[in-house]
Design an enzyme around this catalytic site. Structure first.
Site, short mmCIF file in Angstrom:
data_model
loop_
_atom_site.label_atom_id
_atom_site.label_comp_id
_atom_site.label_asym_id
_atom_site.label_seq_id
_atom_site.Cartn_x
_atom_site.Cartn_y
_atom_site.Cartn_z
N ARG A 229 48.86 -18.75 -22.13
CA ARG A 229 49.42 -18.59 -20.79
C ARG A 229 48.86 -19.64 -19.82
O ARG A 229 49.56 -20.53 -19.38
CB ARG A 229 49.14 -17.16 -20.28
N ASP A 230 47.60 -19.53 -19.50
CA ASP A 230 47.00 -20.43 -18.51
C ASP A 230 46.95 -21.87 -19.01
O ASP A 230 47.01 -22.81 -18.22
CB ASP A 230 45.60 -19.93 -18.17
N HIS B 143 35.76 -16.86 -15.29
CA HIS B 143 36.79 -17.82 -15.68
C HIS B 143 36.40 -19.18 -15.10
O HIS B 143 36.66 -19.45 -13.93
CB HIS B 143 38.14 -17.35 -15.13
N HIS C 139 36.19 -23.42 -15.02
CA HIS C 139 36.76 -24.72 -15.36
C HIS C 139 35.62 -25.73 -15.48
O HIS C 139 34.58 -25.57 -14.83
CB HIS C 139 37.77 -25.16 -14.29
N CYS D 36 45.14 -26.01 -13.22
CA CYS D 36 45.80 -25.19 -12.23
C CYS D 36 46.86 -26.05 -11.55
O CYS D 36 46.51 -27.06 -10.92
CB CYS D 36 44.83 -24.65 -11.18
N ASN E 227 40.31 -25.62 -18.60
CA ASN E 227 39.48 -24.44 -18.75
C ASN E 227 38.33 -24.70 -19.71
O ASN E 227 38.36 -25.64 -20.51
CB ASN E 227 40.32 -23.29 -19.33
#
Length: 314
Positions: free
Chosen positions: A28-29, A221, A223, A254, A263
């Site tokens: 997803r991300d 979460h 980065h 993002c 990430n």
């Protein structure tokens, strides 16, 4: 693979959790930030391979309007292809009531909503103020809970914002409490542009604990913009956090914060946790092979240092 047998050597450190659940966000991300659209069959195979590598939580897709995230416009086609994976949680991102309807219609059992700790990012990402965004999510969360779904609340810009700079800890705590109070089971703290440092992580987690938020309800979460993601993760583990978001092969960033790079790579995280003797249930070899395969589908090498090291052929 030559020379890596038996590595990393396990050296346990005091005060760390015995097991960590990795919340895999690559499908997803990771893929939502790709310029091209990955075929739905490839996405499904990616999720199946991640599950086969031992990942038990794989964020499958998003029910955001295709206009905003065209890379995930095939959510209705994808989810049924993977919904029967045994023992694998498949949370999906939803932005509003319509997104929840779509997720419920496909039998999703876990959803996530996404909020911002800062006004600037709330405007850029959701075209709303922080208060307006939370007001939009509250009925979504309430209805999801009524249907027996687990709900995760993503909170972006917890450490720094590209427009506003450093984000006060109290500001993040206040929005975090509102997400949990409306019914979220878990809160994922996002370092969206990768500016967090280990001390800042500890300060935020301590402040959340002081406001009655247990570390067991928190995920992190990170980065890796400034190379701090693993250090920040270790700081979070020392504070009792046991859920860490990561993306296979380091995919993602993002789309609304141009300074955000990838990430934390799942392989880099697993290498560190293996070395600390912390159980994850993940087979690093199979995971690495999956990320190498996915990099081939995308036509570029993986940014993960561990993937590059383990896939090197002499």
């Amino acid at each position: 693979m030559t020379g890596t047998e038996g590595l990393p050597m396990t050296v346990r450190a005091h005060g760390l959790p015995p097991r960590v659940r990795i919340h895999e966000v690559g499908p997803r991300d990771g893929l939502q930030n790709e310029k091209s659209v990955v075929p739905v069959e490839v996405k499904a195979e990616f999720i199946r391979r991640l599950a086969a590598a031992g990942l038990t939580t794989v964020e499958a897709t998003s029910f955001v309007h295709p206009k905003w995230v065209p890379q995930l416009a095939d959510a209705e086609q994808l989810f049924p292809l993977v919904a029967d994976l045994p023992g694998v949680r498949l949370p999906v991102l939803v932005p509003n009531d319509r997104g929840l309807d779509r997720a419920l219609g496909l039998g999703a059992r876990e959803i996530a909503v996404f909020a911002s700790a800062t006004e600037s990012f709330a405007k850029a990402n959701l075209n709303r103020t922080v208060d307006e965004a939370l007001a939009m999510f509250e009925p979504v969360v309430t209805r999801a809970v009524e249907h027996g779904l687990r709900v995760r609340g993503y909170l972006s810009m917890c450490f720094g914002d590209p427009w506003e700079g450093p984000v006060p800890v109290d500001q993040v705590v206040a929005v975090s409490r509102r997400l949990l109070d409306m019914g979220c089971d878990e809160l994922s703290l996002g370092d969206t542009i990768g500016v967090a440092t280990a001390g800042h992580v500890r300060a935020l987690l301590t402040a959340l604990n002081d406001r009655g938020v247990p570390s067991t309800a928190i995920a992190v979460h990170f980065h890796d913009t400034y190379g701090q993601a693993l250090a920040n993760t270790l700081s979070a583990l020392e504070c009792g956090v046991t859920t860490v978001d990561a993306s296979a092969g380091g995919l993602g960033g993002c789309p609304y914060a141009k300074s955000a790079t990838g990430n934390l790579a799942t392989e880099d995280l697993v290498w560190m946790l293996d070395g600390l003797g912390i159980e994850t249930g993940v087979d690093l070899g199979r995971l690495t092979a999956t990320s190498v395969w996915m990099a081939e589908q995308l036509g570029r090498p993986s940014p993960s240092r561990t993937v590059r090291a383990l896939s090197h052929k002499e």
